[in-house]
Design an enzyme around this catalytic site. Structure first.
Site, mmCIF file in Angstrom:
data_model
loop_
_atom_site.group_PDB
_atom_site.id
_atom_site.type_symbol
_atom_site.label_atom_id
_atom_site.label_comp_id
_atom_site.label_asym_id
_atom_site.label_seq_id
_atom_site.Cartn_x
_atom_site.Cartn_y
_atom_site.Cartn_z
ATOM 1 N N PHE A 60 1.525 2.365 5.096
ATOM 2 C CA PHE A 60 2.325 1.860 4.930
ATOM 3 C C PHE A 60 2.018 0.545 4.896
ATOM 4 C CE2 PHE A 60 6.331 -1.267 5.044
ATOM 5 C CZ PHE A 60 7.470 -0.674 3.701
ATOM 6 N N GLU A 61 1.953 -0.591 4.343
ATOM 7 C CA GLU A 61 1.946 -1.845 4.853
ATOM 8 C C GLU A 61 2.383 -2.788 3.347
ATOM 9 O OE1 GLU A 61 -1.981 -2.673 6.659
ATOM 10 O OE2 GLU A 61 -2.919 -2.220 4.573
ATOM 11 N N ILE A 62 2.511 -3.596 4.127
ATOM 12 C CA ILE A 62 2.477 -5.217 2.590
ATOM 13 C C ILE A 62 2.218 -6.017 3.424
ATOM 14 C CG2 ILE A 62 4.810 -6.503 1.568
ATOM 15 C CD1 ILE A 62 6.304 -3.693 1.492
ATOM 16 N N TYR A 98 2.851 -9.607 7.522
ATOM 17 C CA TYR A 98 2.454 -8.736 7.314
ATOM 18 C C TYR A 98 3.373 -8.003 7.095
ATOM 19 C CZ TYR A 98 -0.533 -4.099 8.329
ATOM 20 O OH TYR A 98 -0.346 -2.684 8.307
ATOM 21 N N ARG A 133 0.848 -1.726 -0.043
ATOM 22 C CA ARG A 133 -0.231 -0.079 0.086
ATOM 23 C C ARG A 133 1.024 1.003 0.080
ATOM 24 N NH1 ARG A 133 -4.469 1.052 4.487
ATOM 25 N NH2 ARG A 133 -4.191 4.059 4.294
#
Length: 400
Positions: free
Chosen positions: A297-299, A232, A206
């Site tokens: 920010f997230e992967i 995550y 994101r």
């Protein structure tokens, strides 16, 4: 000739003293043994924003990197996996989005060419499409958010919503009066993973408008997530405004009481419940520390948001109405769910990815980074350093 009695006594005493000293020498521990035992490595509960304590470095091997044309944008047999960069963005945010795109392309994606997927509740303009396509060699996709995913749910009482807005605006809850902000938080919390455009996608990164990336990253972060079975990845971990999530924890406790089977045995509940850092939160947030991953920010692995545990949890929260009657954000909702329903060892801090979303930074101590100050956490007043919740994460989970 015999020694006088007095001298014999003196000689005996001297000999005894000598023998005593010899015994002491042989019984004394060596210098190495006298050294105090080394303290265990810090887990950063003593974090104090000293640049020397700000860890850096890439995650453990294996690291998938560019070799020849294995990540070329037009390679039909590319090493890319089923993943996308995604952003919920409005047409008027084009310039801010281009800032974010240019940074991520420069530091990472120009090497790996993962597709960009943009979502909007309004159709994208021709200008938006033209300029974003020009910012990357990768594929770009433009998707409309369905009205059923965006509209205020039918069970939300409009009068109660307006009363709640008035009350929480007085308590200085930011964005409370913006209906679209509530809709965005709800969409990012539980609707984005259900969009038809992502139905065959597994991983996402994101990216929001007007963020910055400071460090060259030369490995495929999506493949690293897959290779290490991570669910995550986060970058910044802070406290929330307790007034904005006053009933999130009680509603969560109700849900957990009905579904104890969803709670993972290796959870991060202590991180969610710790009251040491900001005890005043507990009076308002009913036991929730308000620690959360800053989800701008997230992967992540979309499988978690599509799991029965999360879908049931989101539906419970959605019916409770807190996305509108309060200002539940996707960050605390995602974080509470991850902290309770996922194995905490599957959550990773991407310490090596330098990042800013105003006013907070993650700036590693690495020669691969430029444009930010090592160890810097905030672009604002020094008191904002107290908003850093990473010490509690390191305390209960570690550094990964």
């Amino acid at each position: 000739m015999a020694l006088p009695k007095g001298m014999r006594v003196l000689a005996i005493i001297t000999a005894c003293i000598f023998l005593y000293l010899v015994v002491l020498v042989f019984q004394a521990p060596s210098e190495e043994m006298q050294m105090p035992s080394r303290a265990p490595p810090k887990k950063y509960q003593e974090w104090d924003h000293d640049p020397q304590l700000d860890p850096s470095g890439e995650p453990p091997e294996p690291l998938r990197r560019v070799e020849g044309d294995n990540y070329a944008p037009d390679n039909p047999h590319s090493d890319r996996i089923n993943a996308t960069i995604l952003s919920l963005v409005r047409n008027e945010e084009l310039n801010d989005l281009l800032q974010s795109m240019n940074d991520l392309e420069r530091t990472w994606n120009h090497k790996f060419n993962y597709p960009w997927t943009f979502f909007n509740d309004k159709p994208f303009t021709a200008e938006f499409k033209r300029k974003t396509r020009a910012a990357t060699k990768a594929e770009v996709r433009y998707e409309l958010v369905p009205a059923a995913h965006w509209d205020v749910p039918s069970w939300i009482n409009e009068d109660l919503f307006q009363e709640s807005v008035s009350l929480l605006v007085e308590q200085k809850v930011q964005y409370m009066e913006k209906r679209s902000y509530h809709q965005m938080c709800r969409w990012n919390s539980g609707m984005f993973s259900e969009h038809p455009a992502l139905k065959d996608t597994q991983y996402y990164w994101r990216v929001e408008p007007n963020v910055q990336f400071f460090c060259s990253v030369d490995y495929d972060v999506f493949r690293w997530m897959a290779d290490h079975n991570k669910t995550y990845g986060f970058n910044i971990n802070i406290y929330d405004n307790p007034e904005s999530v006053a009933t999130l924890w009680p509603e969560t406790q109700k849900f957990v009481a009905d579904h104890p089977e969803y709670v993972h045995p290796n959870n991060a509940a202590e991180w969610l419940e710790d009251s040491h850092k900001r005890p005043e939160n507990n009076k308002i947030a009913h036991g929730y520390s308000t620690c959360h991953f800053w989800s701008n920010f997230e992967i992540g692995d979309l499988a978690f948001w599509r799991s029965k545990a999360y879908r049931d949890y989101f539906d419970h929260l959605d019916r409770a109405g807190g996305f509108f009657y309060e200002r539940w954000g996707d960050a605390p909702v995602h974080s509470v769910a991850l902290g309770l329903f996922e194995d905490k060892s599957k959550i990773h801090w991407f310490r090596d990815i330098g990042y800013q979303h105003i006013p907070f930074f993650n700036c590693p101590n690495s020669p691969k980074c430029s444009g930010c100050v090592t160890g810097r956490f905030t672009d604002g007043e020094k008191w904002l350093n107290r908003e850093d919740c990473r010490p509690l994460w390191f305390k209960y989970v570690g550094m990964d």
